[in-house]
Scaffold this active site. Sequence first.
Site: not given
Length: 325
Positions: A139-141, A238
């Site tokens: 997962l992105d930060k 996104r």
Amino acid sequence: MSSENRITASFVVPPELSDRRLDQAAAELMPEHSRSRLQNWIKSGALTVNGQTRKPRDKVMLDDHIELDAEPEVQVSWEAEDITLDIVYEDEHLLVINKPAGLVVHPAAGHAAGTLVNALLNYAPEVENLPRAGIVHRLDKDTSGIMVAARSLVAHTSLVDQLQTRTMGREYDAVVVGALTGGATVDAPIGRHPRERKKMAVVASGKPAVTHYRLAERFAAHTHVRCKLESGRTHQIRVHMAHVKHPLVGDPLYGGRLRLPKGTTEELREALAAFNRQALHARQLTLEHPETGEILSWEVPMPEDMQVLLKALRKHVEDLANDAY
């Protein structure tokens, strides 16, 4: 195919990888392994093409058979760190975690410590023997929510296979700009942005990527959507939502400048301005248990910041309705 004490994999070269270097094709087919490790396996003969040893720079052709049969080895030199984990489920094979926004998953340049991997090494030291310390997807930060890590080689092989065959189910909550009228599917290839290195983009030369989204709640000028992934490209939701002109609220890379719809109250203006991460949360994960074959599913609620945002959007709708009377 999995084995208790071997790392094994088997692939047939697809059209899009034909005529690519072997090390490049292997990296595309097995992203869970580092490029340098794959090159070492090619050189040692652990990774073969049509049963033959090749060099990393040799080209592969359509329908070539790539086989991997390698010894596991201690994979990491990262430090174990005592970082609190929100564990949703665990057994000898799996560790399911609710990741907070702000936690980096994997050590990298600029983030050598304080990551989920450092926490895993402390909590489950056995992951040091697994590729990427048991991490099979990221997962992105600044994306919160549920993710799974492998604790055994059997689990690692199974989870990677489930991701590649798209049998692992992942659903996300997202809040996007614009009042959507219905759900849809975005089927658009994603690759590195042609000019901006930190960004991904919809590009013709990208990897296939499919995102399904449906409406959960509609507001005056925003929508809460539920997204399901068929593929797992970097920044996929996104990029895809920005591509259809409905970027995620707060997205620093793909959201553009803060857009305030007509009639925005001061209260909503403050709530939107204060939300400074992409409004994205991995809410649900479904997979097949690597040992028992049982289908397991977990769900974690949205973190407080997203719940506060949704509350502010709901109140704005009420305020508009009251003003209309």
